[in-house]
Design a protein around this motif. Structure first.
Motif, PDB file in Angstrom:
ATOM      1  N   VAL A  56      77.753  13.436  73.790  1.00 58.58           N
ATOM      2  CA  VAL A  56      78.798  14.371  73.386  1.00 58.58           C
ATOM      3  C   VAL A  56      78.823  15.541  74.368  1.00 58.58           C
ATOM      4  CG1 VAL A  56      79.567  15.951  71.575  1.00 58.58           C
ATOM      5  CG2 VAL A  56      78.552  13.757  70.958  1.00 58.58           C
ATOM      6  N   ALA A  57      80.025  15.936  74.745  1.00 62.60           N
ATOM      7  CA  ALA A  57      80.189  17.082  75.642  1.00 62.60           C
ATOM      8  C   ALA A  57      80.709  18.285  74.860  1.00 62.60           C
ATOM      9  CB  ALA A  57      81.162  16.737  76.768  1.00 62.60           C
ATOM     10  N   VAL A  58      80.292  19.446  75.285  1.00 58.21           N
ATOM     11  CA  VAL A  58      80.818  20.711  74.776  1.00 58.21           C
ATOM     12  C   VAL A  58      80.762  21.676  75.954  1.00 58.21           C
ATOM     13  CG1 VAL A  58      78.573  21.495  73.907  1.00 58.21           C
ATOM     14  CG2 VAL A  58      80.646  22.429  72.916  1.00 58.21           C
ATOM     15  N   GLY A  59      81.763  22.511  76.081  1.00 57.99           N
ATOM     16  CA  GLY A  59      81.776  23.417  77.227  1.00 57.99           C
ATOM     17  C   GLY A  59      82.378  24.754  76.877  1.00 57.99           C
ATOM     18  N   GLY A  60      82.053  25.736  77.704  1.00 54.61           N
ATOM     19  CA  GLY A  60      82.617  27.065  77.482  1.00 54.61           C
ATOM     20  C   GLY A  60      81.991  28.083  78.392  1.00 54.61           C
ATOM     21  N   THR A  61      82.448  29.305  78.221  1.00 54.48           N
ATOM     22  CA  THR A  61      81.891  30.424  78.971  1.00 54.48           C
ATOM     23  C   THR A  61      80.593  30.877  78.303  1.00 54.48           C
ATOM     24  OG1 THR A  61      84.127  31.064  79.605  1.00 54.48           O
ATOM     25  CG2 THR A  61      82.409  32.712  79.898  1.00 54.48           C
ATOM     26  N   PHE A  62      80.588  30.853  76.982  1.00 55.00           N
ATOM     27  CA  PHE A  62      79.418  31.244  76.186  1.00 55.00           C
ATOM     28  C   PHE A  62      78.947  32.652  76.533  1.00 55.00           C
ATOM     29  CE2 PHE A  62      79.144  26.528  76.261  1.00 55.00           C
ATOM     30  CZ  PHE A  62      79.391  26.314  74.917  1.00 55.00           C
ATOM     31  N   ASP A  63      79.919  33.529  76.774  1.00 53.90           N
ATOM     32  CA  ASP A  63      79.642  34.948  77.026  1.00 53.90           C
ATOM     33  C   ASP A  63      79.510  35.657  75.683  1.00 53.90           C
ATOM     34  OD1 ASP A  63      79.421  37.307  78.658  1.00 53.90           O
ATOM     35  OD2 ASP A  63      81.474  37.822  78.104  1.00 53.90           O
ATOM     36  N   LYS A  64      78.624  36.630  75.598  1.00 47.96           N
ATOM     37  CA  LYS A  64      78.396  37.355  74.347  1.00 47.96           C
ATOM     38  C   LYS A  64      78.226  36.352  73.212  1.00 47.96           C
ATOM     39  CE  LYS A  64      79.009  41.315  76.380  1.00 47.96           C
ATOM     40  NZ  LYS A  64      77.813  41.986  76.864  1.00 47.96           N
ATOM     41  N   PHE A  65      77.212  35.530  73.334  1.00 43.77           N
ATOM     42  CA  PHE A  65      76.992  34.399  72.439  1.00 43.77           C
ATOM     43  C   PHE A  65      77.149  34.826  70.984  1.00 43.77           C
ATOM     44  CE2 PHE A  65      74.819  31.021  70.263  1.00 43.77           C
ATOM     45  CZ  PHE A  65      75.241  29.910  70.971  1.00 43.77           C
ATOM     46  N   HIS A  66      77.971  34.083  70.227  1.00 48.73           N
ATOM     47  CA  HIS A  66      78.284  34.453  68.852  1.00 48.73           C
ATOM     48  C   HIS A  66      78.287  33.245  67.916  1.00 48.73           C
ATOM     49  CE1 HIS A  66      82.364  32.943  69.468  1.00 48.73           C
ATOM     50  NE2 HIS A  66      82.472  33.690  70.551  1.00 48.73           N
ATOM     51  N   GLU A  67      78.559  33.489  66.648  1.00 48.87           N
ATOM     52  CA  GLU A  67      78.520  32.457  65.613  1.00 48.87           C
ATOM     53  C   GLU A  67      79.445  31.281  65.911  1.00 48.87           C
ATOM     54  OE1 GLU A  67      76.631  31.896  62.575  1.00 48.87           O
ATOM     55  OE2 GLU A  67      75.467  33.130  63.941  1.00 48.87           O
ATOM     56  N   GLY A  68      80.592  31.531  66.500  1.00 49.08           N
ATOM     57  CA  GLY A  68      81.498  30.443  66.860  1.00 49.08           C
ATOM     58  C   GLY A  68      80.864  29.510  67.880  1.00 49.08           C
ATOM     59  N   HIS A  69      80.194  30.088  68.868  1.00 46.93           N
ATOM     60  CA  HIS A  69      79.487  29.280  69.874  1.00 46.93           C
ATOM     61  C   HIS A  69      78.384  28.454  69.210  1.00 46.93           C
ATOM     62  CE1 HIS A  69      80.614  32.638  72.896  1.00 46.93           C
ATOM     63  NE2 HIS A  69      81.464  31.631  73.039  1.00 46.93           N
ATOM     64  N   ARG A  70      77.628  29.109  68.332  1.00 46.24           N
ATOM     65  CA  ARG A  70      76.519  28.440  67.662  1.00 46.24           C
ATOM     66  C   ARG A  70      77.023  27.236  66.860  1.00 46.24           C
ATOM     67  NH1 ARG A  70      74.392  28.098  63.134  1.00 46.24           N
ATOM     68  NH2 ARG A  70      75.631  29.664  62.087  1.00 46.24           N
ATOM     69  N   LEU A  71      78.127  27.407  66.148  1.00 43.69           N
ATOM     70  CA  LEU A  71      78.694  26.322  65.345  1.00 43.69           C
ATOM     71  C   LEU A  71      79.162  25.160  66.228  1.00 43.69           C
ATOM     72  CD1 LEU A  71      79.493  25.475  62.454  1.00 43.69           C
ATOM     73  CD2 LEU A  71      81.725  26.499  62.900  1.00 43.69           C
ATOM     74  N   LEU A  72      79.778  25.486  67.353  1.00 45.67           N
ATOM     75  CA  LEU A  72      80.261  24.477  68.303  1.00 45.67           C
ATOM     76  C   LEU A  72      79.094  23.611  68.794  1.00 45.67           C
ATOM     77  CD1 LEU A  72      83.121  24.038  69.708  1.00 45.67           C
ATOM     78  CD2 LEU A  72      82.204  25.361  71.594  1.00 45.67           C
ATOM     79  N   ILE A  73      78.021  24.269  69.182  1.00 43.72           N
ATOM     80  CA  ILE A  73      76.850  23.557  69.708  1.00 43.72           C
ATOM     81  C   ILE A  73      76.130  22.782  68.598  1.00 43.72           C
ATOM     82  CG2 ILE A  73      74.558  23.932  70.706  1.00 43.72           C
ATOM     83  CD1 ILE A  73      75.987  26.038  72.500  1.00 43.72           C
ATOM     84  N   GLU A  74      76.016  23.395  67.423  1.00 40.36           N
ATOM     85  CA  GLU A  74      75.392  22.693  66.297  1.00 40.36           C
ATOM     86  C   GLU A  74      76.132  21.401  65.974  1.00 40.36           C
ATOM     87  OE1 GLU A  74      74.787  24.792  62.614  1.00 40.36           O
ATOM     88  OE2 GLU A  74      73.404  26.187  63.567  1.00 40.36           O
ATOM     89  N   LYS A  75      77.467  21.457  65.986  1.00 40.74           N
ATOM     90  CA  LYS A  75      78.264  20.266  65.691  1.00 40.74           C
ATOM     91  C   LYS A  75      77.985  19.169  66.714  1.00 40.74           C
ATOM     92  CE  LYS A  75      81.319  18.008  63.360  1.00 40.74           C
ATOM     93  NZ  LYS A  75      81.076  17.624  61.960  1.00 40.74           N
ATOM     94  N   ALA A  76      77.906  19.532  67.981  1.00 40.69           N
ATOM     95  CA  ALA A  76      77.635  18.547  69.029  1.00 40.69           C
ATOM     96  C   ALA A  76      76.297  17.861  68.785  1.00 40.69           C
ATOM     97  CB  ALA A  76      77.649  19.210  70.404  1.00 40.69           C
ATOM     98  N   PHE A  77      75.272  18.615  68.392  1.00 40.58           N
ATOM     99  CA  PHE A  77      73.962  18.033  68.120  1.00 40.58           C
ATOM    100  C   PHE A  77      73.970  17.194  66.836  1.00 40.58           C
ATOM    101  CE2 PHE A  77      72.266  21.205  71.146  1.00 40.58           C
ATOM    102  CZ  PHE A  77      71.488  20.357  71.910  1.00 40.58           C
ATOM    103  N   GLN A  78      74.799  17.562  65.867  1.00 39.84           N
ATOM    104  CA  GLN A  78      74.886  16.788  64.624  1.00 39.84           C
ATOM    105  C   GLN A  78      75.423  15.381  64.869  1.00 39.84           C
ATOM    106  OE1 GLN A  78      77.400  18.919  61.897  1.00 39.84           O
ATOM    107  NE2 GLN A  78      75.889  20.497  61.510  1.00 39.84           N
ATOM    108  N   ILE A  79      76.372  15.269  65.785  1.00 43.94           N
ATOM    109  CA  ILE A  79      77.058  13.977  65.960  1.00 43.94           C
ATOM    110  C   ILE A  79      76.597  13.192  67.179  1.00 43.94           C
ATOM    111  CG2 ILE A  79      79.101  14.761  64.701  1.00 43.94           C
ATOM    112  CD1 ILE A  79      80.495  15.081  67.445  1.00 43.94           C
TER     113      ILE A  79
END
Length: 153
Positions: free
Chosen positions: A9-32
């Motif tokens: 699974v791929a996920v990408g972004g700037t991930f600047d000022k890491f926040h809850e939205g980023h965390r959820l995006l990455i968590e979802k990638a690891f879940q699936i």
């Protein structure tokens, strides 16, 4: 333990000022995904968004978050699509509503190359206290913190 739905699974972004939205995006990638490819925009490419943290800092922040995992690769993105348009092993991509258009474009490119399109998993935006989406831009402006708490009205 249940088998993961996707091999890579791929996920990408700037991930600047890491926040809850980023965390959820990455968590979802690891879940699936059995394996996760995390693309982080380079300083040159990410810099088009304005003043952002250096890529090394953003990658280090991500490594700290997922340090207990071994099934991932962190890669610098020099342009919008990264390895997703060439790597046939990638079978899904996790995006937010604001980046879903990029995933659709990736699939157009993959199909033109005779590759299987990626399954696109779109997660919802994480909302701040004020009901508006949490974003790095809002954090940089000092409006909210990384979990969406209002700092200034």
């Amino acid at each position: 333990m249940l088998a993961k739905k996707y091999s890579k699974v791929a996920v990408g972004g700037t991930f600047d000022k890491f926040h809850e939205g980023h965390r959820l995006l990455i968590e979802k990638a690891f879940q699936i995904g059995e394996n996760v490819l995390i693309g982080v925009t380079s300083d040159e490419f990410g810099g088009i968004k304005g003043e952002i943290e250096p890529c090394d800092v953003r990658m280090s922040n991500l490594n700290s978050l997922i340090k207990n995992r071994s099934n991932y690769i962190l890669a610098r993105l020099e342009e919008h699509y990264g390895p997703t348009v060439d790597d046939e092993a990638i079978d899904a991509i996790v995006v937010s509503p604001e980046t879903e258009h990029t995933a659709l474009k990736i699939n157009q490119i993959r199909q033109k190359k005779g590759m299987k399109p990626l399954d696109i998993i779109t997660i919802g935006m994480v909302l701040a206290q004020d009901g508006k989406p949490i974003s790095s831009t809002r954090i940089r402006k000092g409006e909210i913190d990384s979990v969406g708490k209002i700092i200034k009205e």
